[in-house]
Design an enzyme around this catalytic site. Structure first.
Site, PDB file in Angstrom:
ATOM      1  N   GLY A  15      66.162-120.883  59.391  1.00  0.00           N
ATOM      2  CA  GLY A  15      65.689-121.813  58.372  1.00  0.00           C
ATOM      3  C   GLY A  15      66.815-122.279  57.479  1.00  0.00           C
ATOM      4  O   GLY A  15      67.433-121.466  56.784  1.00  0.00           O
ATOM      5  N   THR A  18      66.456-125.783  51.616  1.00  0.00           N
ATOM      6  CA  THR A  18      67.295-125.673  50.417  1.00  0.00           C
ATOM      7  C   THR A  18      67.802-124.256  50.212  1.00  0.00           C
ATOM      8  O   THR A  18      68.967-124.037  49.868  1.00  0.00           O
ATOM      9  CB  THR A  18      66.532-126.140  49.170  1.00  0.00           C
ATOM     10  N   LYS A 111      56.930-114.985  50.328  1.00  0.00           N
ATOM     11  CA  LYS A 111      55.875-114.302  49.574  1.00  0.00           C
ATOM     12  C   LYS A 111      54.506-114.459  50.209  1.00  0.00           C
ATOM     13  O   LYS A 111      53.681-113.538  50.173  1.00  0.00           O
ATOM     14  CB  LYS A 111      55.855-114.803  48.139  1.00  0.00           C
ATOM     15  N   VAL A 138      59.781-112.559  45.082  1.00  0.00           N
ATOM     16  CA  VAL A 138      59.111-112.453  43.781  1.00  0.00           C
ATOM     17  C   VAL A 138      60.103-112.785  42.679  1.00  0.00           C
ATOM     18  O   VAL A 138      61.053-112.050  42.439  1.00  0.00           O
ATOM     19  CB  VAL A 138      58.533-111.039  43.557  1.00  0.00           C
ATOM     20  N   LYS A 211      52.849-113.469  44.507  1.00  0.00           N
ATOM     21  CA  LYS A 211      53.880-112.617  43.902  1.00  0.00           C
ATOM     22  C   LYS A 211      53.259-111.412  43.207  1.00  0.00           C
ATOM     23  O   LYS A 211      53.770-110.287  43.308  1.00  0.00           O
ATOM     24  CB  LYS A 211      54.704-113.440  42.909  1.00  0.00           C
TER      25      LYS A 211
END
Length: 434
Positions: A15, A18, A111, A138, A211
């Protein structure tokens, strides 16, 4: 251990969004200092993403490319797979499972996947003798996982709470500062890139719930149970509510709470009114803040950027270094067979004060009728009338409800709404003392 520390730790990244791209940049830019802290060389050997031709501004010379991210899990020259694809299942989960089965440790920022399958994946990692690390999942740049799992291990923890989603906090902050309504500020947040294309996960409290479920499992030693989290978002909050909160001396924040009660673990995410002189009320914009209450240490505050490429990539690399050092610990602090299955504490039994805004038909006796409904449910309140409502023969009532059981207040609200058929202007916000 000496033999281990002499070997290069070989990393693959699945991946290159960003976060993935920023992780590549940091691994390249700070390779020397990262290797120094890791006690041995750390090298990025392979990557995978949807498009090889996309310009990400990365120098991938000398780094192998895999069209299929699952191929990273099968390589003999990879020790750690960083899953930065995202999504609760599908390719991301397949990559993690394949890496674990192949004897590779995994670092993930996912998450959603962990909230749904965390206990299952922890068991697989434990059985295969590998590490599953998730500091980035988290609160991103805030090292809250390590703080709760390691730094506060001597404490019996009673409560973990705070601001877990920067997007929602940005929206509520902007509404407070500008007096604008929710939809206008949401559009601005989307233009600034603070939300995903679909902001549902952020503004409906789901991201915060993911989270919270992970941190609750870690703090209290139970299996991950995302379904046990009671979740409300911020769509219903209006400029009217923000203004009244200010008038009464409060700020509105989307907070998550995980806490021990007499009838189980209560996990909840919802808007709250908090006194504006408290620390949590002063956390603005895209920042997160998490407070952990421990028996010995008291309350500890953990503050910082909870999202974004830089903070998240920073957390990913911190996990890579921990793996390089051989600091493997159980995923949720305890071996899976030592985690208990938590009993969900009933949200409707919670007692606190409340802010209530409700639309009613403007007719003789309506205020008396509303008061009687409240009184019949053992709910007492102060009344403030807000008349600036752009519908004929309607008015808004604003109440501060004295401490009451939530189940009884909800019954009263249902009766009032049924009388007026105007649920869209009914807003209940809990007032919490922190």
């Amino acid at each position: 251990m000496d033999e281990l520390m002499s070997k290069t730790l070989r990393v693959a990244i699945a991946g290159l969004g960003t976060v993935g791209a920023e992780t590549v940049r940091l691994l390249t830019k700070r390779r020397t200092i990262i290797s120094s802290h890791a006690g041995r060389p750390v090298a990025l050997v392979a990557v995978s993403a949807n498009s090889k031709s996309k310009d990400r501004g990365l120098d991938l010379n000398g780094i192998d490319w895999a069209d299929d991210p699952l191929a990273l899990a099968m390589r003999d020259d990879v020790d750690v797979v960083c899953e930065l694809i995202g999504g609760s299942d599908g390719v991301a989960k397949n990559v993690v499972e394949a890496a674990i089965a192949s004897g590779k440790s995994v670092v993930t920022a996912n998450k959603a996947m962990l909230a749904h399958y965390g206990t299952e994946l922890a068991s697989k990692a434990e059985n295969c003798g590998v590490i599953l690390a998730y500091e980035a999942a988290v609160a991103a740049g805030i090292p809250i996982i390590r703080a709760v799992r390691d730094g506060l291990v001597a404490n019996e923890l009673s409560r973990v709470y705070g601001i877990f989603n920067g997007t929602s906090n940005y929206i509520l902050t902007a509404m407070h500062e500008s007096g604008r309504d929710f939809n206008e500020v949401l559009a601005e947040a989307q233009e600034l890139g603070y939300t995903e294309g679909d902001p549902t996960c952020d503004i409906d409290g789901i991201d915060a719930g993911y989270k919270l479920s992970l941190l609750s499992a870690l703090a209290f030693g139970h299996t991950v149970d995302f379904k046990a989290v009671d979740i409300e978002g911020i769509r219903s909050i209006s400029a009217i509510d923000i203004a009244y909160a200010e008038k009464f001396g409060y700020r509105i924040k989307l907070l998550g709470f995980a806490e021990k009660t007499n009838d189980g673990i209560r996990q909840r995410v919802h808007p709250c009114m908090v006194a504006k002189d408290t620390l949590i009320a002063k956390v603005e914009g895209v920042f997160n803040a998490i407070i952990v209450d421990g028996e010995s240490v008291g309350a500890t505050l953990h503050y910082g950027r909870g999202a974004g490429a830089g903070p998240t990539a920073s957390a990913v690399i911190s996990d890579i270094i921990e793996i390089a050092l051989g600091r493997g610990t159980p995923v949720f602090g305890l071996p899976v067979d030592k985690l208990f299955v938590s009993q969900k504490a009933r949200q409707e039994l919670m007692r606190c004060r409340y802010y209530l805004r409700v639309g009613v038909i403007d007719r003789p006796g309506v205020l008396t009728h509303v008061r009687n409904i409240m009184s019949n449910q053992d709910v007492s309140m102060d009344l403030f009338i807000h008349n600036d409502y752009n519908q004929r023969e309607r008015m808004l009532l604003v109440f501060i409800i004295h401490e009451a059981e939530e189940k009884l207040l909800r019954k009263a609200i249902t009766e009032i709404v049924n009388l007026n058929d105007d649920q869209k202007v009914t807003v209940m916000i809990r007032i919490v003392d922190l």
